[in-house]
Design a protein around this motif. Structure first.
Motif, mmCIF file in Angstrom:
data_model
loop_
_atom_site.group_PDB
_atom_site.id
_atom_site.type_symbol
_atom_site.label_atom_id
_atom_site.label_comp_id
_atom_site.label_asym_id
_atom_site.label_seq_id
_atom_site.Cartn_x
_atom_site.Cartn_y
_atom_site.Cartn_z
ATOM 1 N N VAL A 29 0.829 -1.199 0.000
ATOM 2 C CA VAL A 29 0.000 0.000 0.000
ATOM 3 C C VAL A 29 0.864 1.250 0.000
ATOM 4 C CG1 VAL A 29 -1.617 1.330 1.407
ATOM 5 C CG2 VAL A 29 -1.998 -1.106 1.051
ATOM 6 N N GLY A 30 2.047 1.157 0.616
ATOM 7 C CA GLY A 30 2.935 2.312 0.676
ATOM 8 C C GLY A 30 3.391 2.791 -0.680
ATOM 9 N N ASP A 31 3.220 1.954 -1.723
ATOM 10 C CA ASP A 31 3.637 2.342 -3.067
ATOM 11 C C ASP A 31 2.907 3.582 -3.558
ATOM 12 O OD1 ASP A 31 5.169 0.178 -2.899
ATOM 13 O OD2 ASP A 31 4.270 -0.951 -4.539
ATOM 14 N N ILE A 32 1.711 3.835 -3.022
ATOM 15 C CA ILE A 32 0.930 4.941 -3.539
ATOM 16 C C ILE A 32 1.306 6.265 -2.875
ATOM 17 C CG2 ILE A 32 -0.995 3.426 -4.092
ATOM 18 C CD1 ILE A 32 -2.458 4.514 -1.657
ATOM 19 N N GLU A 33 2.253 6.258 -1.952
ATOM 20 C CA GLU A 33 2.693 7.485 -1.320
ATOM 21 C C GLU A 33 3.524 8.311 -2.300
ATOM 22 O OE1 GLU A 33 1.739 8.510 1.630
ATOM 23 O OE2 GLU A 33 0.561 6.687 1.904
ATOM 24 N N ALA A 34 3.529 9.615 -2.091
ATOM 25 C CA ALA A 34 4.348 10.501 -2.918
ATOM 26 C C ALA A 34 5.827 10.170 -2.718
ATOM 27 C CB ALA A 34 4.082 11.959 -2.556
ATOM 28 N N THR A 35 6.599 10.240 -3.771
ATOM 29 C CA THR A 35 8.025 9.927 -3.703
ATOM 30 C C THR A 35 8.770 11.010 -2.929
ATOM 31 O OG1 THR A 35 7.858 8.835 -5.849
ATOM 32 C CG2 THR A 35 10.061 9.374 -5.062
ATOM 33 N N ASP A 36 9.590 10.597 -1.976
ATOM 34 C CA ASP A 36 10.357 11.534 -1.156
ATOM 35 C C ASP A 36 11.626 11.940 -1.903
ATOM 36 O OD1 ASP A 36 11.504 13.044 0.793
ATOM 37 O OD2 ASP A 36 11.948 11.370 2.152
ATOM 38 N N THR A 37 11.539 13.012 -2.654
ATOM 39 C CA THR A 37 12.693 13.454 -3.455
ATOM 40 C C THR A 37 13.815 14.038 -2.593
ATOM 41 O OG1 THR A 37 11.567 15.573 -3.817
ATOM 42 C CG2 THR A 37 11.304 13.881 -5.510
ATOM 43 N N LYS A 38 13.547 14.267 -1.303
ATOM 44 C CA LYS A 38 14.595 14.769 -0.416
ATOM 45 C C LYS A 38 15.485 13.645 0.096
ATOM 46 C CE LYS A 38 11.889 18.752 1.160
ATOM 47 N NZ LYS A 38 11.305 19.460 2.337
ATOM 48 N N ASP A 39 15.079 12.427 -0.146
ATOM 49 C CA ASP A 39 15.885 11.275 0.261
ATOM 50 C C ASP A 39 17.032 11.105 -0.729
ATOM 51 O OD1 ASP A 39 16.962 8.885 1.017
ATOM 52 O OD2 ASP A 39 15.075 7.779 1.089
ATOM 53 N N SER A 40 18.237 11.430 -0.295
ATOM 54 C CA SER A 40 19.400 11.413 -1.195
ATOM 55 C C SER A 40 19.834 10.005 -1.576
ATOM 56 C CB SER A 40 20.577 12.146 -0.543
ATOM 57 O OG SER A 40 20.947 11.505 0.683
ATOM 58 N N THR A 41 19.312 8.983 -0.896
ATOM 59 C CA THR A 41 19.713 7.614 -1.216
ATOM 60 C C THR A 41 18.930 7.029 -2.385
ATOM 61 O OG1 THR A 41 18.122 6.607 0.334
ATOM 62 C CG2 THR A 41 20.288 7.248 1.209
ATOM 63 N N ALA A 115 10.241 15.262 -17.130
ATOM 64 C CA ALA A 115 10.965 14.332 -16.263
ATOM 65 C C ALA A 115 12.036 15.046 -15.448
ATOM 66 C CB ALA A 115 11.588 13.220 -17.101
ATOM 67 N N ALA A 116 12.751 15.983 -16.086
ATOM 68 C CA ALA A 116 13.825 16.707 -15.403
ATOM 69 C C ALA A 116 13.292 17.532 -14.240
ATOM 70 C CB ALA A 116 14.556 17.606 -16.391
ATOM 71 N N ALA A 117 12.066 18.007 -14.359
ATOM 72 C CA ALA A 117 11.472 18.813 -13.299
ATOM 73 C C ALA A 117 11.119 17.971 -12.076
ATOM 74 C CB ALA A 117 10.217 19.522 -13.818
ATOM 75 N N HIS A 118 10.972 16.661 -12.251
ATOM 76 C CA HIS A 118 10.594 15.796 -11.132
ATOM 77 C C HIS A 118 11.783 15.080 -10.505
ATOM 78 C CE1 HIS A 118 6.565 16.384 -12.862
ATOM 79 N NE2 HIS A 118 6.117 16.068 -11.669
ATOM 80 N N VAL A 119 12.810 14.825 -11.284
ATOM 81 C CA VAL A 119 14.013 14.186 -10.736
ATOM 82 C C VAL A 119 14.892 15.266 -10.100
ATOM 83 C CG1 VAL A 119 16.091 12.870 -11.285
ATOM 84 C CG2 VAL A 119 13.936 12.350 -12.446
ATOM 85 N N PRO A 120 15.343 15.069 -8.866
ATOM 86 C CA PRO A 120 16.214 16.074 -8.244
ATOM 87 C C PRO A 120 17.420 16.399 -9.128
ATOM 88 C CG PRO A 120 15.548 14.422 -6.633
ATOM 89 C CD PRO A 120 15.058 13.943 -7.959
ATOM 90 N N VAL A 121 17.757 17.675 -9.207
ATOM 91 C CA VAL A 121 18.841 18.126 -10.085
ATOM 92 C C VAL A 121 20.157 17.430 -9.748
ATOM 93 C CG1 VAL A 121 20.185 20.131 -10.814
ATOM 94 C CG2 VAL A 121 17.720 20.351 -10.438
#
Length: 567
Positions: A29-41, A115-121
């Protein structure tokens, strides 16, 4: 024998999705959560599906590999803050640039910018990009395909900093597309997890291996679109071919590949049968059927002087349309007048010759090589038309039961067109059902039934077929399987780096320990020297304080010749 995924095949018709009982899969169920782009890993990957009518970009992500070499990357589709999948589509298809290939990178710009706008720079340089072209591009000459891909390889890196090379832009075959779809579905269903559970198991014999593997049973897929039909399933046992010709025919339809990160391990070696039948989709099958009827009525008219189908007063009584429905069909300048008579069983019989193919072509369900299926230990999911035929009108989607389906389809066909129209207007069918579905449901249900049981030889009592649309309320596209396959070696790279660190860690610890010991020794020596100098200083001061004052005074006075000490 290792077979490539690159053999050419007719373009498949993917668009089907899957629906599964949520209670079995609450762990995801956790798959539907928003992706944490602040997670550097987190790691990211981008796949662009360049289809015939348009192109779509998908963004995926995965956490660091868990360190178990037998596990695949945990790839998931990226979701934005509103928990919607990160997907963007543009039209038309990239094949429209056949004469202007220098516009390919410009065409791709909106998708890659999205895509570039969603992937962390900070992750762009390490994010792989795959541009994979399908049916539309396969129809172009190779020179035009190459020109479009060349422009992408040359100009995309000038605008975007993704990990992208010439091997990551390609035109994939229908076979590859089918294998990627098979991988994606089985990955989401957890069929590549090989821990021991109560799930059904299968024994797999692989070429060149002395021992067989016992692992989870994978599922097969059936997909029927408007134009084509496709089937893909694992072939767990080695087959003995009856002739060299049959073996040669099988080579182009079997793909054996290793999905694991290490080619030395065979836990993720799969042998999959994939075949696509162009012209066997629901809409093209109807066109072929009308052509067959038109040819037959023309022959009857010439030989017997009958006027069947030539006028509205003498229509062809079509058992594949609801009772009373009147229609016309034009083929090769001839008009066929049709009136439905709603006889589902008669319709199924009329459709049987269509399984043999189109004018003796190789696309045939009755003569093309089909790898054996162990119906006692197998499971299949039917997509697109398989789901629509069972659910949109008959409301039987989910677990497929042939006798129940046949009865429901026969009852539907026997209803008059006026009754069906009224029910449609009253909203008694699925919200996804349109008038075209209501009109051709009788035909398509008979065609699906024939394909399944007469073409693919599924037993009437087969109990492991599921007609499906979504998985965990989300789409599962072949692009998921593509990125799983393309990135399959990444875990091995991480594991080797970790192994290297562990191998050197004793020497590293010894090196650090020796340096620390040396520094401690130097500090001790310096401290000893400082203490010794302080001790000398204290001794010297003590001697000065204890000496007689006159001696000190005499030591400091210097007499010149002839001088005397005076008062």
């Amino acid at each position: 024998m290792w077979l490539s995924l690159g053999w050419a095949s007719a373009p498949p018709a993917y668009g089907g999705l899957i629906l599964l009982p949520p209670s079995r899969y609450m762990a995801r169920v956790g798959d539907i959560e928003a992706t944490d782009t602040k997670d550097s890993t987190l790691n990211y990957g981008i796949v662009v599906d360049c289809g015939s009518s348009g192109s779509r970009v998908f963004v995926y992500f995965w956490p660091p590999h868990n360190g178990n070499p037998h596990d695949l990357l945990d790839v998931k589709q990226m979701r934005d803050q509103s928990r919607q999948p990160v997907v963007k589509k543009i039209k038309p298809g990239i094949s429209m640039l056949a004469t202007t290939p220098d516009q390919a990178s410009h065409y791709m710009h909106p998708l890659l910018s999205f895509a570039a706008a969603h992937v962390p720079v900070t992750k762009h340089k390490e994010t792989p990009l795959y541009i994979l072209c399908t049916a539309g591009m396969r129809l172009l000459p190779e020179s035009q395909q190459a020109a479009i891909l060349e422009d992408l390889v040359k100009n995309v890196p000038l605008e975007f900093d993704f990990l992208f090379s010439e091997t990551q832009a390609e035109v994939i075959s229908g076979k590859q597309e089918g294998v990627y779809a098979w991988i994606g579905i089985n990955f989401v269903l957890g069929r590549f997890d090989h821990e021991e559970e109560e799930d059904a198991m299968v024994t797999v014999a692989l070429g060149g291996q002395t021992e067989s593997l016992v692992r989870k049973r994978t599922v097969g897929i059936l997909d029927m679109g408007g134009a084509s039909l496709q089937i893909a399933y694992e072939v767990p046992s080695m087959e003995v071919f009856s002739s060299p010709q049959q073996e040669e025919s099988a080579k182009s339809l079997l793909a054996e590949f290793n999905l694991g990160c290490d080619v030395q391990h065979t836990e993720h070696v799969y042998r999959v049968y994939v075949n696509t039948f162009l012209g066997f989709g629901g809409n093209l099958a109807r066109q072929r059927y009308e052509e067959l009827v038109l040819n037959q009525t023309s022959v009857q008219h010439r030989l017997q002087g009958q006027q069947i189908g030539t006028t509205a007063e003498t229509p062809f009584l079509d058992p594949c349309l609801p009772v009373g429905l009147e229609d016309t069909s034009e083929r090769e300048g001839q008009t066929l007048h049709i009136r439905g008579r709603g006889d589902w069983q008669a319709c199924a019989q009329l459709l049987h010759p269509l399984l043999a193919g189109i004018n003796g072509s190789q696309a045939s369900l009755t003569s093309t090589y089909q790898a054996p299926i162990d119906f006692n230990n197998s499971e299949f999911y039917g997509f697109s038309e398989f789901f629509y035929c069972t659910e949109d009108v008959l409301r039987l989607g989910g677990h497929y039961h042939a006798p129940s389906f046949a009865r429901a389809a026969q009852d539907y066909c026997s209803l008059s067109w006026s009754v069906l129209t009224q029910r449609f207007q009253e909203g008694l069918f699925s919200p996804h059902a349109d008038q075209h579905r209501v009109k051709y449901q009788c035909f398509k249900s008979a065609w699906m039934y024939q394909v399944l049981h007469k073409g693919f030889h599924f037993p009437l009592d087969y109990s492991s077929l599921h007609m499906a649309q979504l998985v965990y309320d989300r789409e599962v596209q072949w692009t998921l399987g593509a990125i799983l396959y393309k990135t399959r070696f990444l875990p091995l790279r991480d594991l080797r780096q970790e192994s290297s660190r562990q191998a050197h860690s004793p020497w590293l610890r010894l090196f650090v320990y020796n340096h620390c010991l040396f520094l401690v020794c130097v500090l001790v020596v310096l401290l000893a020297i400082m203490l010794y100098l302080l001790r000398l200083r204290r001794i010297h001061r003590r001697q000065l304080r204890s000496a007689p004052l006159n001696l000190l005074w005499l030591e400091e006075v210097v007499l010149l010749p002839g001088q005397e000490l005076g008062p």
